[in-house]
Design an enzyme around this catalytic site. Structure first.
Site, PDB file in Angstrom:
ATOM      1  N   GLY A 118      46.782  34.672-117.045  1.00  0.00           N
ATOM      2  CA  GLY A 118      45.963  35.361-116.784  1.00  0.00           C
ATOM      3  C   GLY A 118      46.026  36.082-115.441  1.00  0.00           C
ATOM      4  O   GLY A 118      47.086  35.896-114.708  1.00  0.00           O
ATOM      5  N   ASP A 142      47.700  29.269-122.751  1.00  0.00           N
ATOM      6  CA  ASP A 142      46.385  30.213-122.586  1.00  0.00           C
ATOM      7  C   ASP A 142      46.335  30.629-123.420  1.00  0.00           C
ATOM      8  O   ASP A 142      47.503  30.803-124.514  1.00  0.00           O
ATOM      9  CB  ASP A 142      47.603  31.612-121.387  1.00  0.00           C
ATOM     10  CG  ASP A 142      46.148  32.563-121.256  1.00  0.00           C
ATOM     11  OD1 ASP A 142      44.919  32.856-121.207  1.00  0.00           O
ATOM     12  OD2 ASP A 142      46.050  32.129-120.130  1.00  0.00           O
ATOM     13  N   ASN A 143      45.015  30.763-124.499  1.00  0.00           N
ATOM     14  CA  ASN A 143      44.910  31.110-125.087  1.00  0.00           C
ATOM     15  C   ASN A 143      44.559  32.826-125.878  1.00  0.00           C
ATOM     16  O   ASN A 143      44.468  33.525-126.562  1.00  0.00           O
ATOM     17  CB  ASN A 143      43.471  30.834-126.157  1.00  0.00           C
ATOM     18  CG  ASN A 143      42.554  31.543-125.200  1.00  0.00           C
ATOM     19  OD1 ASN A 143      42.424  32.027-123.807  1.00  0.00           O
ATOM     20  ND2 ASN A 143      40.489  30.643-124.711  1.00  0.00           N
ATOM     21  N   ALA A 185      40.370  24.697-110.989  1.00  0.00           N
ATOM     22  CA  ALA A 185      39.447  26.296-109.594  1.00  0.00           C
ATOM     23  C   ALA A 185      38.483  26.482-110.315  1.00  0.00           C
ATOM     24  O   ALA A 185      38.107  26.878-111.299  1.00  0.00           O
ATOM     25  CB  ALA A 185      39.706  27.857-110.156  1.00  0.00           C
ATOM     26  N   TYR A 193      28.654  30.552-116.951  1.00  0.00           N
ATOM     27  CA  TYR A 193      30.552  30.236-115.752  1.00  0.00           C
ATOM     28  C   TYR A 193      29.473  29.527-115.053  1.00  0.00           C
ATOM     29  O   TYR A 193      30.313  28.293-114.723  1.00  0.00           O
ATOM     30  CB  TYR A 193      30.203  31.523-115.258  1.00  0.00           C
ATOM     31  CG  TYR A 193      31.433  31.744-115.121  1.00  0.00           C
ATOM     32  CD1 TYR A 193      32.680  31.586-115.831  1.00  0.00           C
ATOM     33  CD2 TYR A 193      31.383  31.713-113.950  1.00  0.00           C
ATOM     34  CE1 TYR A 193      34.000  31.505-114.722  1.00  0.00           C
ATOM     35  CE2 TYR A 193      32.632  32.185-112.367  1.00  0.00           C
ATOM     36  CZ  TYR A 193      33.653  32.241-113.152  1.00  0.00           C
ATOM     37  OH  TYR A 193      35.110  31.772-112.377  1.00  0.00           O
ATOM     38  N   THR A 219      38.709  36.803-105.621  1.00  0.00           N
ATOM     39  CA  THR A 219      39.620  37.494-105.388  1.00  0.00           C
ATOM     40  C   THR A 219      40.162  38.487-106.156  1.00  0.00           C
ATOM     41  O   THR A 219      39.348  38.425-107.159  1.00  0.00           O
ATOM     42  CB  THR A 219      40.865  36.471-105.763  1.00  0.00           C
ATOM     43  OG1 THR A 219      40.014  34.960-105.674  1.00  0.00           O
ATOM     44  CG2 THR A 219      42.586  36.089-105.014  1.00  0.00           C
TER      45      THR A 219
END
Ligand code: UDP
Length: 318
Positions: A13, A34-35, A120, A151, A181
């Protein structure tokens, strides 16, 4: 010295690929998982064929322990989750599962290996903040039943999980809360404000401000963030610690900066403000300064120039 093994989930990502890059440059054995639901192999193309880099396409929601990895990890970095509002709304259940089952699977791996575990988290745990700027002890104002809740609540639940593994099972965990970010490797189509405005400006199409543009965000350039993440991982702190740039801008100011820096002829247009869109966001970074000796050094103008350079190349090659 023994070469260390680091596992980076979400390692293809936007942020995960920068973390891979850092640990590759520092000669770790890097395992990226990672998927590819919102990540891209192109983000890791510079080192995918290196002997000390392993990429595994796998979903952390599926069992991890004794399945994918027999490697013993020294460090596990959990960067796996859709992160832009349109993406996490599209992948709503996947986002809830990444924060819950996915995070728990990685914590089990950290417990198995006695590894340092970094997670994170996000300024979204502060929701629509009634305290401004936001210190870590502010408990937030999150809507548990709304378009951002998949989320926000997934990230809050992940923090609660980590608390249990830290205090009940003595796993060596730490948490950072990131604030907006931006930088190279952002997905041009993921709908976040910095990528949307730059792509619109470079294409000369209308710049879409949601609402009247008076809402604020505090944007942190990715290189600054990576330095903060590494400082936190290398410290003894368990967090949560805010990592962000306290310089605060309105979305209208951001649009004007992007137009100026790209010398674009794009016009600003206004669209409805999505429900539950926070009106203001700015981190207090006293803890990061005192405990990690970290503060961001790249101004919004400088970071935008570097990000515009990146998008100019990818748009021209599309
Ligand atoms: N936004 C905007 N135009 C866009 C995309 C986003 O005005 O094309 C606004 C959005 O409504 C929010 C802010 O920019 O107020 C930041 O949005 P983003 O999705 O980047 O992140 P958020 O901080 O909301 O999670």
């Amino acid at each position: 010295m023994k070469i260390k093994n680091v596992l980076i989930s979400g390692g293809a990502g936007f942020l995960g690929s920068h973390i891979c890059n850092y640990y590759m440059a520092n000669k770790y054995n890097v395992y990226s998982i990672d998927n590819l639901s919102t990540g891209f192999i192109s983000n890791i193309k510079n080192f995918i064929n290196e002997p000390n880099f392993t990429f595994v396409k796998y979903d952390i929601v599926k069992p991890l322990k004794n399945k994918v990895f027999s490697t013993k990890f020294d460090l596990i970095i959990n960067m796996a989750s859709p992160a832009s509002p349109p993406q996490y709304q599209k992948l709503a259940l996947e986002t809830l599962q990444a924060g819950s089952t996915g995070t728990m699977n990685l914590l089990e791996l950290a417990m198995r290996d006695n590894a340092r575990f970094f997670h994170a988290s996000t300024s979204e745990v502060y929701g629509e903040p009634e305290v401004h700027p936001q210190p870590e002890f502010y408990k937030g104002n999150v809507n548990s039943y709304g378009p951002r809740s998949m989320y926000d609540e997934a990230k809050r639940y992940a923090e609660a999980l980590i608390y249990v593994y830290h205090y009940k099972y003595q796993v060596n965990t730490t948490i950072a809360r990131f604030f907006n970010t931006y930088g190279p490797n952002m997905d041009a189509n993921d709908g976040r404000v910095v990528s949307n405005f730059i792509v619109q400006a470079l294409k000369g199409i209308d710049i879409t401000i949601y609402g009247d543009g008076s809402q604020t965000r505090s944007f942190c350039y990715v290189d600054d963030l990576v330095k903060g993440i590494v400082a936190l991982i290398n410290s003894k702190e368990s967090g949560p610690i805010n990592l962000g740039n306290p310089s605060e801008f309105t979305i209208k100011q951001l649009a004007e900066k992007v137009i100026k820096l790209t010398r674009s002829k794009s016009k600003i247009i206004y669209k409805p403000l999505p429900a539950d869109d926070p009106t203001q966001r700015k981190p207090v970074i006293t803890l990061a300064k005192s405990k990690l000796n970290w503060k961001p050094v790249i101004s919004l103008d400088d970071g935008l120039i570097r990000t515009i350079d990146y998008f100019s190349t990818i748009i021209n090659t599309q």
